[in-house]
Design an enzyme around this catalytic site. Structure first.
Site, short mmCIF file in Angstrom:
data_model
loop_
_atom_site.label_atom_id
_atom_site.label_comp_id
_atom_site.label_asym_id
_atom_site.label_seq_id
_atom_site.Cartn_x
_atom_site.Cartn_y
_atom_site.Cartn_z
N PHE A 133 -15.48 3.69 7.36
CA PHE A 133 -14.08 3.95 6.78
C PHE A 133 -14.15 4.01 5.22
CE2 PHE A 133 -14.37 -0.64 7.53
CZ PHE A 133 -13.83 -1.26 6.44
N LYS A 179 0.68 -1.10 -0.01
CA LYS A 179 -0.23 0.13 0.15
C LYS A 179 0.73 1.30 -0.18
CE LYS A 179 -3.92 -2.17 2.11
NZ LYS A 179 -5.23 -2.03 3.31
N ARG A 185 2.41 -6.42 9.24
CA ARG A 185 1.75 -5.23 9.82
C ARG A 185 1.89 -5.02 11.23
NH1 ARG A 185 -4.06 -7.81 7.43
NH2 ARG A 185 -4.11 -6.69 5.33
N GLU A 226 -9.71 -10.58 -7.77
CA GLU A 226 -8.85 -9.42 -7.51
C GLU A 226 -7.54 -9.38 -8.59
OE1 GLU A 226 -7.74 -9.17 -3.45
OE2 GLU A 226 -9.70 -9.14 -2.97
N HIS A 241 -2.07 -5.35 1.45
CA HIS A 241 -3.42 -6.14 1.32
C HIS A 241 -3.30 -7.53 0.56
CE1 HIS A 241 -7.44 -7.21 -0.17
NE2 HIS A 241 -6.79 -7.60 -1.23
N TYR A 285 -12.66 -2.40 -3.57
CA TYR A 285 -13.20 -2.42 -2.25
C TYR A 285 -14.85 -2.25 -2.06
CZ TYR A 285 -8.44 -2.25 -0.01
OH TYR A 285 -7.22 -2.69 0.17
N ARG A 302 -1.49 -14.35 4.38
CA ARG A 302 -2.50 -13.79 5.41
C ARG A 302 -1.75 -13.82 6.68
NH1 ARG A 302 -7.61 -12.49 5.18
NH2 ARG A 302 -8.40 -13.66 6.95
N THR A 315 -5.77 -7.55 10.52
CA THR A 315 -6.03 -6.21 9.83
C THR A 315 -5.53 -5.09 10.47
OG1 THR A 315 -7.78 -7.26 8.66
CG2 THR A 315 -7.57 -4.92 8.57
N ASN A 340 -2.23 0.06 6.66
CA ASN A 340 -1.85 -1.35 7.25
C ASN A 340 -0.90 -2.23 6.26
OD1 ASN A 340 -3.75 -2.19 5.42
ND2 ASN A 340 -4.95 -3.52 6.94
P1 CMP Z 1 -7.40 -4.70 3.46
O1 CMP Z 1 -6.97 -5.90 3.92
O2 CMP Z 1 -6.86 -4.20 2.51
O3 CMP Z 1 -8.94 -4.66 3.47
C1 CMP Z 1 -9.82 -3.74 3.67
C2 CMP Z 1 -9.17 -2.55 4.37
O4 CMP Z 1 -9.83 -1.56 4.77
C3 CMP Z 1 -7.97 -2.87 5.18
O5 CMP Z 1 -7.10 -3.60 4.77
C4 CMP Z 1 -7.85 -1.56 5.96
O6 CMP Z 1 -6.90 -0.93 5.38
C5 CMP Z 1 -9.21 -0.88 5.96
N1 CMP Z 1 -9.79 -0.93 7.16
C6 CMP Z 1 -10.53 -1.87 7.71
N2 CMP Z 1 -10.98 -1.46 8.89
C7 CMP Z 1 -10.83 -0.41 8.98
C8 CMP Z 1 -11.25 0.63 10.03
N3 CMP Z 1 -12.24 0.24 11.20
N4 CMP Z 1 -10.96 1.87 9.74
C9 CMP Z 1 -10.27 2.29 8.69
N5 CMP Z 1 -9.88 1.38 7.76
C10 CMP Z 1 -10.09 0.08 7.92
#
Ligand code: CMP
Length: 140
Positions: free
Chosen positions: A58, A10, A103, A127, A116, A50, A86, A92, A113
């Site tokens: 969010f 990211k 992470r 994807e 992905h 997404y 993963r 996450t 984070n």
């Molecule tokens: P990712 O694994 O890319 O999948 C969805 C993304 O949404 C996640 O990583 C984060 O970057 C983002 N995300 C998930 N939960 C939250 C949250 N509570 N607040 C902000 N961003 C979030």
């Protein structure tokens, strides 16, 4: 070919110059790099990527963040590559991710984070083609 998963480094990973550190995790775990590219994708692209999060509080922050700079997009192949990636990525939320995971070591918070990873075979099937044509994924 073995199971494939998509890993997106990211914008926070690119800005902090930790592409190498992240790549080493997947290499050392035995996954095979079969596709890679750097790109800067517009907000509309991330809205589609997404789409399952549309409406969540969010969502707007997430798609704005993902379009704020270039990302590095990779495909890794190997037995159980989805689960392995993963595991290497960690939880996450970087605050919950175990130290030693990507992470847990590098994540700044949410949505920043660092990586992905696909969460299922269905996600990988949806994807990967959003970034790569079949001929851009190499069997070696
Ligand atoms: P990712 O694994 O890319 O999948 C969805 C993304 O949404 C996640 O990583 C984060 O970057 C983002 N995300 C998930 N939960 C939250 C949250 N509570 N607040 C902000 N961003 C979030």
């Amino acid at each position: 070919m073995a199971e494939k998963t998509l890993v997106i480094y990211k914008p926070d990973a690119i800005q902090r110059n930790i592409v190498g550190e992240i790549t080493i995790r997947f290499q050392d775990r035995g996954l095979k790099l079969v596709a890679a590219k750097m790109g800067w994708y517009p907000v509309e692209f991330w809205e589609e990527f997404y789409a399952e999060h549309k409406g969540k509080e969010f969502y707007v922050r997430l798609v704005n963040y993902m379009s704020s700079g270039p990302v590095f997009v990779t495909v890794w192949a190997g037995e159980n590559s989805i689960a392995i990636a993963r595991q290497l990525a960690g939880a996450t939320d970087p605050m919950e991710a175990v130290p030693g995971t990507i992470r847990g070591n590098y994540g700044l918070g949410l949505p920043m984070n660092t990586v992905h990873c696909c969460d299922s075979e269905e996600a990988a099937e949806r994807e990967i083609p959003m970034f790569f044509k079949d001929e851009e994924i190499f069997e070696w």
